[in-house]
Design an enzyme around this catalytic site. Sequence first.
Site, PDB file in Angstrom:
ATOM      1  CG  LEU A   1      -1.999  -1.118   1.241  1.00 55.41           C
ATOM      2  CD1 LEU A   1      -2.850  -1.012   2.507  1.00 55.41           C
ATOM      3  CD2 LEU A   1      -2.885  -1.083   0.014  1.00 55.41           C
ATOM      4  CB  CYS A   2       4.060   2.248  -0.011  1.00 58.57           C
ATOM      5  SG  CYS A   2       4.932   0.683  -0.192  1.00 58.57           S
ATOM      6  N   GLY A   3       2.195   2.519  -3.211  1.00 61.99           N
ATOM      7  CA  GLY A   3       2.410   2.824  -4.619  1.00 61.99           C
ATOM      8  C   GLY A   3       3.421   1.899  -5.261  1.00 61.99           C
TER       9      GLY A   3
END
Length: 296
Positions: free
Chosen positions: A90-92
């Site tokens: 969930l950090c690109g």
Amino acid sequence: MSSLKDLRNRIASVKATQKITKAMQMVAAAKLRRAQEAAEAARPYAERMDTVLANLGQRVSAQEGVSPLLVGTGSDKVHLLVVATAERGLCGGFNSNIARLAREHARRLIDDGKTVKILCVGRKGRDALRRDLNSYIIDLLELRGIRTVGFENADEIGQRVLEMFANEEFDICTLFFSEFRSILSQAPTALQLIPAKLPEADGEAAKADGPDAAYEYEPDEEEILADLLPLNVSTQIFRGLLENAASEQGARMTAMDSATRNAGDMIDKLTLHYNRTRQAQITKELIEIVSGAEAL
């Protein structure tokens, strides 16, 4: 066509997701400031150590018995790739960009007939690389549960790398991490650790200071290098982990901001669809009532 109940449930679900992404964005923003300060504070120390090692290395490079950590083993057949990523997603594209750079580097080495070994630091890097390079992964070092990365964590990794080098398990070691530039920009970076890839000695500075500009070391250069070269491996790994920590929070903050905005757009579209569906049903019921009254 979706029923009104289905639309209401979906709107409620998206709103709950939006609250989660907004909370994650705020948490990442709070962690980013501390991580960025730590990464920026570590850069001058690592760069200065490189400069000192470059000056020392220039003096002893022509001598016999120089440490292999500085000049190498004389071979480049076996390469160790230390791939540092995050433990969470969930950090690109933070994790995937580092893994892509390491994968491309590994493929080039394999095509050239070199032997590749991959040491993963962080679960997400292992997950990304094992799809097509699983046979080259020798181990996974997890940092799960560590809230703030300290030098002792980097030193454990560094000691593992130095132990493998002492056992002649590889010739060249390269660290992969993401250099923090801004909240919107994180640059995947490959840094050679062994033999030390040092900058050129301060030739321009020496010219500016005159021919008499020189350093005197106590004790002698060999003793200093014997201590600094192993320390440099852990120091560069520590810098990479700090850069990763700042890059991860910056990437997560940006990704969660985009997710929050997208959730808002979806809520608007679903609400519009819900209102139109409700209006159509009301209109249909009115038509049925009017038609029934006329039939009487």
